[in-house]
Motif scaffolding. Structure first.
Motif, short mmCIF file in Angstrom:
data_model
loop_
_atom_site.label_atom_id
_atom_site.label_comp_id
_atom_site.label_asym_id
_atom_site.label_seq_id
_atom_site.Cartn_x
_atom_site.Cartn_y
_atom_site.Cartn_z
N ALA A 175 62.21 -77.28 -31.18
CA ALA A 175 63.17 -76.24 -30.84
C ALA A 175 64.29 -76.81 -29.98
CB ALA A 175 62.48 -75.10 -30.10
N ILE A 176 65.47 -76.23 -30.14
CA ILE A 176 66.62 -76.53 -29.29
C ILE A 176 67.11 -75.19 -28.74
CG2 ILE A 176 68.96 -77.46 -29.16
CD1 ILE A 176 68.26 -79.30 -31.47
N THR A 177 67.19 -75.09 -27.42
CA THR A 177 67.60 -73.84 -26.80
C THR A 177 68.82 -74.09 -25.91
OG1 THR A 177 66.12 -74.16 -24.90
CG2 THR A 177 65.25 -72.96 -26.80
N ALA A 178 69.66 -73.07 -25.81
CA ALA A 178 70.83 -73.10 -24.92
C ALA A 178 70.81 -71.81 -24.12
CB ALA A 178 72.12 -73.22 -25.73
N THR A 179 70.46 -71.89 -22.84
CA THR A 179 70.29 -70.72 -21.99
C THR A 179 71.33 -70.71 -20.87
OG1 THR A 179 68.66 -71.93 -20.67
CG2 THR A 179 67.83 -70.62 -22.51
N ASN A 180 71.23 -69.71 -19.98
CA ASN A 180 72.16 -69.58 -18.85
C ASN A 180 73.61 -69.62 -19.31
OD1 ASN A 180 69.72 -69.78 -17.52
ND2 ASN A 180 70.49 -71.07 -15.88
N ASN A 181 73.93 -68.73 -20.24
CA ASN A 181 75.29 -68.65 -20.80
C ASN A 181 75.70 -69.97 -21.47
OD1 ASN A 181 75.29 -66.11 -19.70
ND2 ASN A 181 76.57 -66.66 -17.95
N ALA A 200 80.27 -52.34 -18.18
CA ALA A 200 80.74 -52.53 -19.56
C ALA A 200 81.02 -54.00 -19.83
CB ALA A 200 81.97 -51.68 -19.84
N ALA A 201 80.05 -54.86 -19.47
CA ALA A 201 80.26 -56.30 -19.60
C ALA A 201 78.96 -56.98 -20.01
CB ALA A 201 80.76 -56.88 -18.29
N ILE A 202 79.10 -58.06 -20.77
CA ILE A 202 77.96 -58.90 -21.11
C ILE A 202 77.64 -59.78 -19.91
CG2 ILE A 202 77.14 -60.75 -22.61
CD1 ILE A 202 78.86 -59.59 -24.83
N THR A 203 76.42 -59.74 -19.43
CA THR A 203 76.05 -60.45 -18.21
C THR A 203 75.42 -61.81 -18.47
OG1 THR A 203 73.92 -59.28 -18.21
CG2 THR A 203 75.72 -58.30 -16.93
N ARG A 204 74.86 -62.01 -19.65
CA ARG A 204 74.27 -63.32 -19.98
C ARG A 204 74.09 -63.41 -21.48
NH1 ARG A 204 67.79 -63.25 -18.74
NH2 ARG A 204 67.32 -61.24 -19.69
N TYR A 205 73.95 -64.66 -21.95
CA TYR A 205 73.71 -64.87 -23.38
C TYR A 205 73.06 -66.24 -23.58
CZ TYR A 205 78.38 -66.84 -22.58
OH TYR A 205 79.45 -67.51 -22.06
#
Length: 284
Positions: A220-226, A201-206
Motif C-alpha cells: 500500500a501507498i498512503t498520503a495522509t495529513n492533507n 463550510a470548509a474541507i478540513t483534511r484529506y
C-alpha cells in the motif's frame, strides 16, 4: 478478499509493526460474558505504561428482526404483502365481514451501554441491513454527569462486493463530517478520505491511498495529513509460521529523512510466537 475500510488498507503491515510490543503498544485486558437472556457484558481495561489506566464496563442487547407474514389469505383483494416494508396493510373480505389487517415487522437493533472510569456514560444504537442491504447505521450518544454535557454522533457503513464506504458525523461539534470510500477490483484498491466542517463550510483534511492485497501478501501507498505525509508498506505471509513486513514514511514538512521500519513474526507453536522490530532512519 473483502474490500477493507480506508483506514485498513495497510492494516496487515501496520499490525505487524505495532502490535504485541510491550513498550510501544498499550496493554489491554478484556473479559466477556453472556447472560441466559442474551445480554452480553464486556469489561475492558487499558494501560499506556505511563501510569494512565482507563477502563469501562459495557452491556449489549441485540433484538433480532422478527415479524409475522402470511403467504396465502382467502379473499385477498390486493397483491401479496411487500416484505421490504416494516409496516404494510391489506384488505380482507369474508361473507358479511370486511376488515383491514396491518402487519408490523420489527427491524431489529443492537443497544450497547457503557460506563467508563472517566465517569462517562456511552450509548450506542445499531441497525444493520434494514434500511438497505449492506448498510449499517449507528447512533452514539455520550453524557458526562460531572459537567452535565452531551455529545452525539451518527455513523454510516456501506459495504458491497467492490465498495466500502463510511461516513462519520459529529452532531454537536461543528457539526463535522468525515467521509471515506474504497473501491476494489481483483486485489487492486484505491481510496480517499475527506473531513468537512459544516459551520465553516470548509474541507478540513484529506487523504488518499492505493494498494494491492491477496491472502499471501499486500502492499500500500498512503498520503495522509492533507497529502503531506507519505508511506509505503509491504506485508508478506511467507508461510503459516513466518510473517515479514516493512514500512517507509516521509513527512514532506519535517525534512528530507525517510523513516524505515522492518518487522518479522515467527510462530513457535500453536499458542506462542516471537516478534522482532527494527526502526531506523534512512537518508532521502
Amino acid at each position: 478478499m473483502s474490500i477493507p475500510a480506508f483506514s485498513d488498507i495497510a492494516k496487515s503491515s501496520n499490525d505487524l509493526l505495532t502490535k504485541d510490543f510491550y513498550h510501544t503498544a498499550a496493554s489491554n485486558l478484556e473479559i466477556k460474558s453472556k447472560a441466559p437472556n442474551g445480554v452480553s457484558f464486556n469489561v475492558k481495561g487499558k494501560s499506556t505504561h505511563d501510569s494512565n489506566t482507563a477502563g469501562s464496563i459495557e452491556a449489549k442487547y441485540k433484538d433480532d428482526p422478527s415479524g409475522i407474514f402470511f403467504n396465502h389469505l382467502l379473499f385477498l383483494i390486493r397483491s401479496p404483502l411487500d416484505r421490504s416494508s416494516n409496516i404494510s396493510s391489506q384488505a380482507l373480505i369474508r361473507p358479511g365481514q370486511a376488515s383491514l389487517l396491518m402487519f408490523y415487522r420489527r427491524a431489529g437493533l443492537t443497544l450497547t451501554q457503557a460506563w467508563t472510569t472517566a465517569n462517562v456514560l456511552d450509548t450506542k444504537i445499531e441497525v444493520e441491513n434494514q434500511l438497505a442491504k449492506g448498510l449499517k447505521a449507528e447512533l452514539l450518544t455520550q453524557y458526562l454527569p460531572k459537567s452535565n454535557t452531551y455529545g452525539a454522533k451518527t455513523n454510516l457503513y456501506f459495504k458491497q462486493p467492490n465498495f466500502h464506504g463510511r461516513a462519520f458525523f459529529d452532531l454537536f461539534k461543528g457539526p463535522t463530517a468525515t467521509i471515506d470510500a474504497v473501491l476494489g477490483h481483483e486485489g487492486f484498491l484505491v481510496g480517499a478520505e475527506a473531513g468537512y466542517d459544516v459551520q465553516k463550510a470548509a474541507i478540513t483534511r484529506y487523504s488518499a491511498a492505493v494498494g494491492y492485497a491477496v491472502p499471501q501478501y499486500s502492499a500500500a501507498i498512503t498520503a495522509t495529513n492533507n497529502l503531506s505525509v507519505f508511506a509505503a508498506s509491504y506485508y508478506h505471509k511467507v508461510n503459516s509460521d513466518v510473517e515479514a513486513g516493512a514500512k517507509a514514511t516521509w513527512d514532506s514538512k519535517a525534512g528530507d529523512k525517510v523513516g524505515l521500519e522492518v518487522a518479522s513474526k515467527w510462530r513457535l507453536d500453536p499458542t506462542s510466537f516471537a516478534k522482532a522490530r527494527r526502526p531506523t532512519l534512512w537518508p532521502a
